[in-house]
Design a protein around this motif. Structure first.
Motif, PDB file in Angstrom:
ATOM      1  N   PRO A  60       0.804  -1.221   0.000  1.00 14.16           N
ATOM      2  CA  PRO A  60       0.000   0.000   0.000  1.00 14.16           C
ATOM      3  C   PRO A  60       0.839   1.274   0.000  1.00 14.16           C
ATOM      4  CG  PRO A  60       0.077  -0.926   2.202  1.00 14.16           C
ATOM      5  CD  PRO A  60       0.761  -1.923   1.294  1.00 14.16           C
ATOM      6  N   THR A  61       0.259   2.318  -0.563  1.00 13.87           N
ATOM      7  CA  THR A  61       0.862   3.640  -0.592  1.00 13.87           C
ATOM      8  C   THR A  61       1.293   4.103   0.801  1.00 13.87           C
ATOM      9  OG1 THR A  61       0.369   5.987  -0.939  1.00 13.87           O
ATOM     10  CG2 THR A  61      -1.490   4.579  -0.503  1.00 13.87           C
ATOM     11  N   PRO A  62       2.397   4.851   0.893  1.00 17.14           N
ATOM     12  CA  PRO A  62       2.770   5.416   2.194  1.00 17.14           C
ATOM     13  C   PRO A  62       1.781   6.458   2.697  1.00 17.14           C
ATOM     14  CG  PRO A  62       4.178   6.270   0.439  1.00 17.14           C
ATOM     15  CD  PRO A  62       3.374   5.162  -0.151  1.00 17.14           C
ATOM     16  N   ALA A  63       0.799   6.822   1.864  1.00 19.92           N
ATOM     17  CA  ALA A  63      -0.271   7.707   2.336  1.00 19.92           C
ATOM     18  C   ALA A  63      -0.981   7.120   3.542  1.00 19.92           C
ATOM     19  CB  ALA A  63      -1.275   7.972   1.214  1.00 19.92           C
ATOM     20  N   ILE A  64      -0.912   5.802   3.722  1.00 23.31           N
ATOM     21  CA  ILE A  64      -1.556   5.169   4.873  1.00 23.31           C
ATOM     22  C   ILE A  64      -0.879   5.613   6.171  1.00 23.31           C
ATOM     23  CG2 ILE A  64      -0.186   3.024   4.952  1.00 23.31           C
ATOM     24  CD1 ILE A  64      -2.887   1.528   5.361  1.00 23.31           C
ATOM     25  N   ILE A  65       0.438   5.896   6.113  1.00 24.99           N
ATOM     26  CA  ILE A  65       1.164   6.398   7.296  1.00 24.99           C
ATOM     27  C   ILE A  65       0.753   7.844   7.572  1.00 24.99           C
ATOM     28  CG2 ILE A  65       3.447   6.921   8.256  1.00 24.99           C
ATOM     29  CD1 ILE A  65       4.550   4.673   6.412  1.00 24.99           C
ATOM     30  N   THR A  66       0.705   8.644   6.508  1.00 26.36           N
ATOM     31  CA  THR A  66       0.322  10.048   6.655  1.00 26.36           C
ATOM     32  C   THR A  66      -1.104  10.169   7.184  1.00 26.36           C
ATOM     33  OG1 THR A  66       1.794  10.554   4.817  1.00 26.36           O
ATOM     34  CG2 THR A  66       0.229  12.258   5.455  1.00 26.36           C
ATOM     35  N   LYS A  67      -1.999   9.335   6.670  1.00 23.64           N
ATOM     36  CA  LYS A  67      -3.396   9.339   7.122  1.00 23.64           C
ATOM     37  C   LYS A  67      -3.481   8.940   8.599  1.00 23.64           C
ATOM     38  CE  LYS A  67      -7.958   7.365   5.905  1.00 23.64           C
ATOM     39  NZ  LYS A  67      -8.651   8.558   5.383  1.00 23.64           N
ATOM     40  N   GLU A 267      26.638  16.549   3.089  1.00 26.90           N
ATOM     41  CA  GLU A 267      27.307  17.395   2.093  1.00 26.90           C
ATOM     42  C   GLU A 267      26.549  18.707   1.899  1.00 26.90           C
ATOM     43  OE1 GLU A 267      27.921  15.326  -1.577  1.00 26.90           O
ATOM     44  OE2 GLU A 267      29.070  13.722  -0.644  1.00 26.90           O
ATOM     45  N   ILE A 268      25.229  18.623   1.889  1.00 28.36           N
ATOM     46  CA  ILE A 268      24.414  19.831   1.718  1.00 28.36           C
ATOM     47  C   ILE A 268      24.435  20.665   2.995  1.00 28.36           C
ATOM     48  CG2 ILE A 268      22.044  20.673   1.329  1.00 28.36           C
ATOM     49  CD1 ILE A 268      21.647  18.090  -0.381  1.00 28.36           C
ATOM     50  N   GLY A 269      24.495  19.976   4.140  1.00 22.89           N
ATOM     51  CA  GLY A 269      24.520  20.676   5.422  1.00 22.89           C
ATOM     52  C   GLY A 269      23.141  20.896   6.005  1.00 22.89           C
ATOM     53  N   ILE A 270      22.202  19.989   5.725  1.00 23.12           N
ATOM     54  CA  ILE A 270      20.838  20.141   6.215  1.00 23.12           C
ATOM     55  C   ILE A 270      20.548  19.145   7.338  1.00 23.12           C
ATOM     56  CG2 ILE A 270      19.838  18.570   4.464  1.00 23.12           C
ATOM     57  CD1 ILE A 270      17.402  20.563   4.416  1.00 23.12           C
ATOM     58  N   MET A 271      19.821  19.594   8.347  1.00 16.36           N
ATOM     59  CA  MET A 271      19.418  18.727   9.449  1.00 16.36           C
ATOM     60  C   MET A 271      18.426  17.679   8.950  1.00 16.36           C
ATOM     61  SD  MET A 271      18.762  21.205  12.717  1.00 16.36           S
ATOM     62  CE  MET A 271      17.484  22.122  11.843  1.00 16.36           C
ATOM     63  N   THR A 272      18.415  16.535   9.618  1.00 13.99           N
ATOM     64  CA  THR A 272      17.479  15.476   9.231  1.00 13.99           C
ATOM     65  C   THR A 272      16.806  14.884  10.466  1.00 13.99           C
ATOM     66  OG1 THR A 272      19.170  13.735   9.309  1.00 13.99           O
ATOM     67  CG2 THR A 272      18.833  14.855   7.199  1.00 13.99           C
ATOM     68  N   TYR A 273      15.605  14.356  10.248  1.00 14.80           N
ATOM     69  CA  TYR A 273      14.864  13.620  11.271  1.00 14.80           C
ATOM     70  C   TYR A 273      14.431  12.311  10.638  1.00 14.80           C
ATOM     71  CZ  TYR A 273      10.698  12.008  13.790  1.00 14.80           C
ATOM     72  OH  TYR A 273       9.771  11.232  14.440  1.00 14.80           O
ATOM     73  N   SER A 274      14.562  11.233  11.392  1.00 19.18           N
ATOM     74  CA  SER A 274      14.175   9.913  10.881  1.00 19.18           C
ATOM     75  C   SER A 274      13.084   9.323  11.768  1.00 19.18           C
ATOM     76  CB  SER A 274      15.401   8.992  10.864  1.00 19.18           C
ATOM     77  OG  SER A 274      15.027   7.659  10.639  1.00 19.18           O
ATOM     78  N   ALA A 275      11.903   9.121  11.208  1.00 24.18           N
ATOM     79  CA  ALA A 275      10.793   8.521  11.948  1.00 24.18           C
ATOM     80  C   ALA A 275      11.094   7.046  12.194  1.00 24.18           C
ATOM     81  CB  ALA A 275       9.492   8.681  11.167  1.00 24.18           C
ATOM     82  N   ASP A 276      11.093   6.652  13.456  1.00 23.68           N
ATOM     83  CA  ASP A 276      11.494   5.298  13.831  1.00 23.68           C
ATOM     84  C   ASP A 276      10.296   4.341  13.776  1.00 23.68           C
ATOM     85  OD1 ASP A 276      13.239   3.328  14.595  1.00 23.68           O
ATOM     86  OD2 ASP A 276      13.055   3.743  16.745  1.00 23.68           O
ATOM     87  N   THR A 305       4.669  11.792  10.589  1.00 22.97           N
ATOM     88  CA  THR A 305       5.024  11.136  11.854  1.00 22.97           C
ATOM     89  C   THR A 305       5.675  12.131  12.798  1.00 22.97           C
ATOM     90  OG1 THR A 305       5.309   9.038  10.672  1.00 22.97           O
ATOM     91  CG2 THR A 305       6.251   9.179  12.879  1.00 22.97           C
ATOM     92  N   TRP A 306       6.513  13.004  12.262  1.00 29.17           N
ATOM     93  CA  TRP A 306       7.140  14.081  13.048  1.00 29.17           C
ATOM     94  C   TRP A 306       6.071  14.919  13.748  1.00 29.17           C
ATOM     95  CZ3 TRP A 306      11.153  16.968  14.937  1.00 29.17           C
ATOM     96  CH2 TRP A 306      11.045  18.354  14.961  1.00 29.17           C
ATOM     97  N   LEU A 307       5.020  15.279  13.016  1.00 31.71           N
ATOM     98  CA  LEU A 307       3.940  16.081  13.595  1.00 31.71           C
ATOM     99  C   LEU A 307       3.187  15.292  14.674  1.00 31.71           C
ATOM    100  CD1 LEU A 307       2.474  17.924  10.466  1.00 31.71           C
ATOM    101  CD2 LEU A 307       3.794  18.926  12.347  1.00 31.71           C
ATOM    102  N   ALA A 308       2.968  14.015  14.441  1.00 30.90           N
ATOM    103  CA  ALA A 308       2.292  13.184  15.444  1.00 30.90           C
ATOM    104  C   ALA A 308       3.132  13.075  16.713  1.00 30.90           C
ATOM    105  CB  ALA A 308       2.004  11.794  14.869  1.00 30.90           C
ATOM    106  N   VAL A 309       4.439  12.889  16.542  1.00 33.40           N
ATOM    107  CA  VAL A 309       5.347  12.803  17.704  1.00 33.40           C
ATOM    108  C   VAL A 309       5.342  14.125  18.477  1.00 33.40           C
ATOM    109  CG1 VAL A 309       7.775  12.577  18.378  1.00 33.40           C
ATOM    110  CG2 VAL A 309       6.785  10.957  16.742  1.00 33.40           C
ATOM    111  N   LYS A 310       5.373  15.245  17.738  1.00 31.46           N
ATOM    112  CA  LYS A 310       5.328  16.552  18.409  1.00 31.46           C
ATOM    113  C   LYS A 310       4.030  16.742  19.181  1.00 31.46           C
ATOM    114  CE  LYS A 310       6.239  19.924  15.555  1.00 31.46           C
ATOM    115  NZ  LYS A 310       6.571  21.356  15.296  1.00 31.46           N
ATOM    116  N   ALA A 311       2.960  16.082  18.735  1.00 34.13           N
ATOM    117  CA  ALA A 311       1.660  16.191  19.399  1.00 34.13           C
ATOM    118  C   ALA A 311       1.516  15.205  20.566  1.00 34.13           C
ATOM    119  CB  ALA A 311       0.537  15.964  18.391  1.00 34.13           C
ATOM    120  N   GLY A 312       2.580  14.425  20.822  1.00 33.68           N
ATOM    121  CA  GLY A 312       2.571  13.550  21.988  1.00 33.68           C
ATOM    122  C   GLY A 312       2.356  12.076  21.692  1.00 33.68           C
ATOM    123  N   TYR A 313       2.303  11.721  20.405  1.00 36.29           N
ATOM    124  CA  TYR A 313       2.128  10.317  20.032  1.00 36.29           C
ATOM    125  C   TYR A 313       3.485   9.691  19.715  1.00 36.29           C
ATOM    126  CZ  TYR A 313      -2.748  11.697  19.719  1.00 36.29           C
ATOM    127  OH  TYR A 313      -3.987  12.181  20.023  1.00 36.29           O
TER     128      TYR A 313
END
Length: 332
Positions: A60-67, A267-276, A305-313
């Motif tokens: 299934p589409t990763p839209a299922i995670i976003t949903k 190389e670009i110098g950008i911060m990253t977040y990885s949803a576990d 997932t980042w937004l869900a984690v920030k909301a306490g999930y």
């Protein structure tokens, strides 16, 4: 919540090249994937087509995670049509009808200026709201190939990821080099001309996200995998302050040995977040196979997932909700 989630939709003719994208059961069905992904976020199943987007093997589409994250955290979503074959049957912002061309035969985005300018206008309007952070996801079949072409043109020795466990790198590289030959350039030739790199090899999504990023002056989370590295590289080449940007992805992208996500981000110098996220205990093969290299990211899954984690999930809460959504799909 001072964050808003944007889903940018785009198509490119590159996705019609057999074997290059599995963001749809067949190359032709990738034309439906972006609007169907967007619609699924709001309905039990898409309106434009009677099934949710799946890989040829049925994952299934990763839209299922976003949903799932949206149902938990209830963050607002704005859908932006950057350039697709078909419009989603939901309220959305229309930027362009221009689909990315097959860059082996012609420039990918002859109308890039209009896409960037309109998207920048939207970003400036959003900047007037009480929104501190934009989280920008995408649905663009074939987009990892266009992103890799842009990164190569800018001089990065990058390999983008794939929705398949067998990343078609040889095919991607052959297609990209054909495009470079047509445009008369080599790797790194356009490091001082990033807009031409996008015009020659990009897609509507990359151009629209660039415009949004230039117009909105708050914090921006580029919610995606290796495709967002191309946006970040263009922003850096244009002299933008990269410290207000972060790429949010999933651990499946970070752990993808066929790609260079971590190396290229450094190389670009950008911060990253990885949803576990971990689907290894799923009851469903379609989800469990995410652990075997299928799908990995898309539709802003890491950023949602980042937004869900920030909301306490927790990522586990997101997984449980994904399982629930998949169960509803199976029953339907």
């Amino acid at each position: 919540m001072n964050s808003m989630f944007l889903l940018v939709l785009g198509n490119t003719e590159i996705s019609l090249i057999p074997g290059i994208s599995i963001a749809g059961a067949t190359p032709e069905l990738t034309k439906f994937t972006p609007p169907a992904d967007a619609e699924y976020l709001f309905y039990e199943k898409p309106k434009i087509i009677d099934v949710i987007p799946v890989t040829p093997e049925g994952h299934p589409t990763p839209a299922i995670i976003t949903k799932a994250a949206k149902e938990l955290a209830n963050f607002p979503i704005l859908v932006v049509r950057a350039g697709t074959y078909l419009a989603p049957l939901i309220p959305h912002v229309h930027i362009s009808n221009e689909v990315g061309k097959d860059f082996r035969g012609e420039p990918a985005l002859p109308g890039i200026s209009e896409i960037i300018e309109r998207s920048k206008m939207l970003g400036m309007e959003l900047d007037k709201l009480n929104v501190k952070e934009l989280v920008i996801g995408e649905s663009t079949p074939g987009g990892t190939t266009t992103a890799q072409a842009v990164l190569w043109a800018l001089g990065y020795d990058a390999r983008t990821s794939s929705a398949s466990p067998s990343n078609p790198q040889e095919l991607k590289e052959r297609v990209i080099l054909e495009g470079f030959k047509r445009a008369g350039i080599n790797r790194g030739s356009l490091k001082d001309d990033p807009i031409r790199a996008l015009m020659e090899f990009g897609d509507p999504t990359l151009a629209a996200i660039l415009g949004l990023s230039l117009g909105f002056r708050g914090d921006i989370v580029l919610a995606g995998g290796t495709q967002m590295l191309a946006v970040a590289a263009v922003l850096k080449a244009l002299g933008e302050d990269i410290t207000r940007f972060m790429i949010a992805t999933t651990r499946w992208v970070v752990e993808d040995k066929s790609a260079t996500f971590v190396k290229t981000a450094k190389e670009i110098g950008i911060m990253t977040y990885s949803a576990d996220l971990d689907f290894s205990k799923s009851k469903y093969k379609g989800l469990k196979d995410y652990e075997n290299g299928y799908v990995k990211e898309g539709v802003g899954a890491g950023g949602a997932t980042w937004l869900a984690v920030k909301a306490g999930y927790s990522p586990e809460d997101v997984f449980r909700k994904v399982e629930e959504l998949y169960e509803r799909l199976v029953k339907a």
